[in-house]
Design a protein around this motif. Structure first.
Motif, PDB file in Angstrom:
ATOM      1  N   ASP A  42       0.800  -1.230   0.000  1.00 25.50           N
ATOM      2  CA  ASP A  42       0.000   0.000   0.000  1.00 25.50           C
ATOM      3  C   ASP A  42       0.830   1.276   0.000  1.00 25.50           C
ATOM      4  OD1 ASP A  42      -2.342  -1.442  -0.037  1.00 25.50           O
ATOM      5  OD2 ASP A  42      -2.601  -1.397   2.128  1.00 25.50           O
ATOM      6  N   ASP A  43       2.014   1.261  -0.598  1.00 27.06           N
ATOM      7  CA  ASP A  43       2.902   2.431  -0.621  1.00 27.06           C
ATOM      8  C   ASP A  43       3.143   2.992   0.773  1.00 27.06           C
ATOM      9  OD1 ASP A  43       3.216   2.357  -3.388  1.00 27.06           O
ATOM     10  OD2 ASP A  43       1.458   3.608  -3.726  1.00 27.06           O
ATOM     11  N   GLN A  44       3.057   2.123   1.791  1.00 30.70           N
ATOM     12  CA  GLN A  44       3.194   2.592   3.171  1.00 30.70           C
ATOM     13  C   GLN A  44       4.106   1.708   4.015  1.00 30.70           C
ATOM     14  OE1 GLN A  44      -0.561   3.010   5.222  1.00 30.70           O
ATOM     15  NE2 GLN A  44       0.228   4.790   6.300  1.00 30.70           N
ATOM     16  N   TYR A  45       4.090   0.417   3.796  1.00 32.53           N
ATOM     17  CA  TYR A  45       4.895  -0.522   4.586  1.00 32.53           C
ATOM     18  C   TYR A  45       5.956  -1.132   3.685  1.00 32.53           C
ATOM     19  CZ  TYR A  45       0.659  -0.212   7.386  1.00 32.53           C
ATOM     20  OH  TYR A  45      -0.422   0.249   8.087  1.00 32.53           O
ATOM     21  N   ARG A  46       7.229  -0.944   4.034  1.00 36.31           N
ATOM     22  CA  ARG A  46       8.329  -1.448   3.212  1.00 36.31           C
ATOM     23  C   ARG A  46       9.190  -2.395   4.039  1.00 36.31           C
ATOM     24  NH1 ARG A  46      11.312   3.208   0.573  1.00 36.31           N
ATOM     25  NH2 ARG A  46       9.452   3.253  -0.719  1.00 36.31           N
ATOM     26  N   PHE A  47       9.312  -3.640   3.570  1.00 36.41           N
ATOM     27  CA  PHE A  47      10.141  -4.658   4.204  1.00 36.41           C
ATOM     28  C   PHE A  47      11.364  -4.881   3.323  1.00 36.41           C
ATOM     29  CE2 PHE A  47       5.749  -5.486   5.278  1.00 36.41           C
ATOM     30  CZ  PHE A  47       5.790  -5.677   6.655  1.00 36.41           C
ATOM     31  N   ILE A  48      12.555  -4.841   3.910  1.00 34.45           N
ATOM     32  CA  ILE A  48      13.796  -4.992   3.171  1.00 34.45           C
ATOM     33  C   ILE A  48      14.563  -6.176   3.755  1.00 34.45           C
ATOM     34  CG2 ILE A  48      15.974  -3.896   2.514  1.00 34.45           C
ATOM     35  CD1 ILE A  48      13.338  -1.613   3.726  1.00 34.45           C
ATOM     36  N   LEU A  49      14.892  -7.136   2.917  1.00 41.45           N
ATOM     37  CA  LEU A  49      15.660  -8.312   3.327  1.00 41.45           C
ATOM     38  C   LEU A  49      16.892  -8.386   2.443  1.00 41.45           C
ATOM     39  CD1 LEU A  49      15.901 -10.964   4.916  1.00 41.45           C
ATOM     40  CD2 LEU A  49      14.509 -12.044   3.162  1.00 41.45           C
ATOM     41  N   GLY A  50      18.073  -8.145   3.045  1.00 37.86           N
ATOM     42  CA  GLY A  50      19.281  -8.060   2.244  1.00 37.86           C
ATOM     43  C   GLY A  50      20.415  -8.926   2.730  1.00 37.86           C
ATOM     44  N   ASN A  51      21.511  -8.894   1.964  1.00 37.77           N
ATOM     45  CA  ASN A  51      22.721  -9.626   2.331  1.00 37.77           C
ATOM     46  C   ASN A  51      23.283  -9.146   3.659  1.00 37.77           C
ATOM     47  OD1 ASN A  51      22.586 -10.973  -0.082  1.00 37.77           O
ATOM     48  ND2 ASN A  51      24.140  -9.722  -1.088  1.00 37.77           N
ATOM     49  N   GLY A  52      23.131  -7.848   3.948  1.00 34.26           N
ATOM     50  CA  GLY A  52      23.724  -7.271   5.144  1.00 34.26           C
ATOM     51  C   GLY A  52      22.810  -7.220   6.345  1.00 34.26           C
ATOM     52  N   GLY A  53      21.497  -7.437   6.164  1.00 35.47           N
ATOM     53  CA  GLY A  53      20.568  -7.369   7.284  1.00 35.47           C
ATOM     54  C   GLY A  53      19.141  -7.184   6.814  1.00 35.47           C
ATOM     55  N   ILE A  54      18.284  -6.770   7.741  1.00 38.12           N
ATOM     56  CA  ILE A  54      16.887  -6.528   7.429  1.00 38.12           C
ATOM     57  C   ILE A  54      16.500  -5.143   7.923  1.00 38.12           C
ATOM     58  CG2 ILE A  54      16.201  -8.954   7.465  1.00 38.12           C
ATOM     59  CD1 ILE A  54      15.065  -8.508  10.257  1.00 38.12           C
ATOM     60  N   ALA A  55      15.437  -4.609   7.336  1.00 34.79           N
ATOM     61  CA  ALA A  55      14.926  -3.313   7.758  1.00 34.79           C
ATOM     62  C   ALA A  55      13.429  -3.274   7.498  1.00 34.79           C
ATOM     63  CB  ALA A  55      15.620  -2.183   7.013  1.00 34.79           C
ATOM     64  N   PHE A  56      12.758  -2.396   8.205  1.00 35.43           N
ATOM     65  CA  PHE A  56      11.345  -2.143   7.996  1.00 35.43           C
ATOM     66  C   PHE A  56      11.129  -0.641   8.069  1.00 35.43           C
ATOM     67  CE2 PHE A  56       7.270  -1.016   9.961  1.00 35.43           C
ATOM     68  CZ  PHE A  56       6.422  -1.462   8.970  1.00 35.43           C
ATOM     69  N   ASP A  57      10.407  -0.092   7.095  1.00 36.76           N
ATOM     70  CA  ASP A  57      10.077   1.329   7.083  1.00 36.76           C
ATOM     71  C   ASP A  57       8.563   1.497   7.001  1.00 36.76           C
ATOM     72  OD1 ASP A  57      12.758   2.087   7.076  1.00 36.76           O
ATOM     73  OD2 ASP A  57      12.858   2.147   4.888  1.00 36.76           O
ATOM     74  N   TYR A  58       8.045   2.428   7.777  1.00 39.76           N
ATOM     75  CA  TYR A  58       6.641   2.820   7.719  1.00 39.76           C
ATOM     76  C   TYR A  58       6.603   4.242   7.172  1.00 39.76           C
ATOM     77  CZ  TYR A  58       2.041   4.380   9.190  1.00 39.76           C
ATOM     78  OH  TYR A  58       0.778   4.911   9.207  1.00 39.76           O
ATOM     79  N   ILE A  59       5.993   4.430   6.010  1.00 39.45           N
ATOM     80  CA  ILE A  59       5.912   5.749   5.377  1.00 39.45           C
ATOM     81  C   ILE A  59       4.697   6.466   5.957  1.00 39.45           C
ATOM     82  CG2 ILE A  59       5.780   7.007   3.198  1.00 39.45           C
ATOM     83  CD1 ILE A  59       8.276   5.141   3.535  1.00 39.45           C
ATOM     84  N   PHE A  60       4.941   7.525   6.738  1.00 37.94           N
ATOM     85  CA  PHE A  60       3.821   8.202   7.398  1.00 37.94           C
ATOM     86  C   PHE A  60       3.432   9.523   6.766  1.00 37.94           C
ATOM     87  CE2 PHE A  60       7.603   9.166  10.031  1.00 37.94           C
ATOM     88  CZ  PHE A  60       7.626  10.545   9.956  1.00 37.94           C
ATOM     89  N   ALA A  61       4.211  10.039   5.818  1.00 36.47           N
ATOM     90  CA  ALA A  61       3.843  11.273   5.118  1.00 36.47           C
ATOM     91  C   ALA A  61       4.392  11.211   3.699  1.00 36.47           C
ATOM     92  CB  ALA A  61       4.405  12.494   5.835  1.00 36.47           C
ATOM     93  N   ASN A  62       3.598  11.682   2.748  1.00 35.36           N
ATOM     94  CA  ASN A  62       4.069  11.778   1.374  1.00 35.36           C
ATOM     95  C   ASN A  62       3.302  12.878   0.658  1.00 35.36           C
ATOM     96  OD1 ASN A  62       1.593  10.588   0.819  1.00 35.36           O
ATOM     97  ND2 ASN A  62       2.472   8.576   0.462  1.00 35.36           N
TER      98      ASN A  62
END
Length: 134
Positions: A42-62
């Protein structure tokens, strides 16, 4: 199984069940946690799974810069961890998103980070990615 493995399995299960419902779902590649796979909902929750680690971003303004500018801006909040160094922290993604056509998006961001491994340490990171909308 370690805690990170459990988190990855839970995230993958959640993302795949959401994708089966065919809502706003994107998959792509990025340079974020080194070479990474990106899942965006939904252009709001971004899950990143990479060689170096993981991350999660929540987009709260655009928003947009106007009709003459082909890209939009966004601000989010997130968390990350590294596989090797056992670093973890929070980050503030500040990015630009360009919808190339109705299927592909390109995004770039910088994200000031706070690393909590050995006390709070301020860092800056960046990401560049391409996603495909289903």
């Amino acid at each position: 199984m370690n805690k990170i493995g459990v988190v990855v399995i839970l995230c993958a299960t959640s993302v795949s069940s959401y994708a089966a419902q065919n809502k706003g779902f994107e998959v792509g590649m990025a340079i974020d946690q080194q070479l990474s796979v990106v899942f965006e909902i939904d252009d709001q929750y971004r899950f990143i799974l990479g060689n170096g680690g993981i991350a999660f971003d929540y987009i709260f303004a655009n928003g947009s810069f106007g009709s003459n500018v082909p890209f939009d801006w966004y601000v989010g909040g997130g968390a990350w961890t590294d596989w090797d160094a056992d670093d973890l922290g929070v980050r503030l993604p500040l990015g630009l998103d360009w919808q190339i056509n109705d299927k592909f998006d390109v995004y770039g961001q910088i994200h000031p980070e706070v690393n909590f491994d050995d006390g709070a340490e301020l860092q800056i990171g960046a990401a560049l990615g391409l996603t495909y909308h289903f």
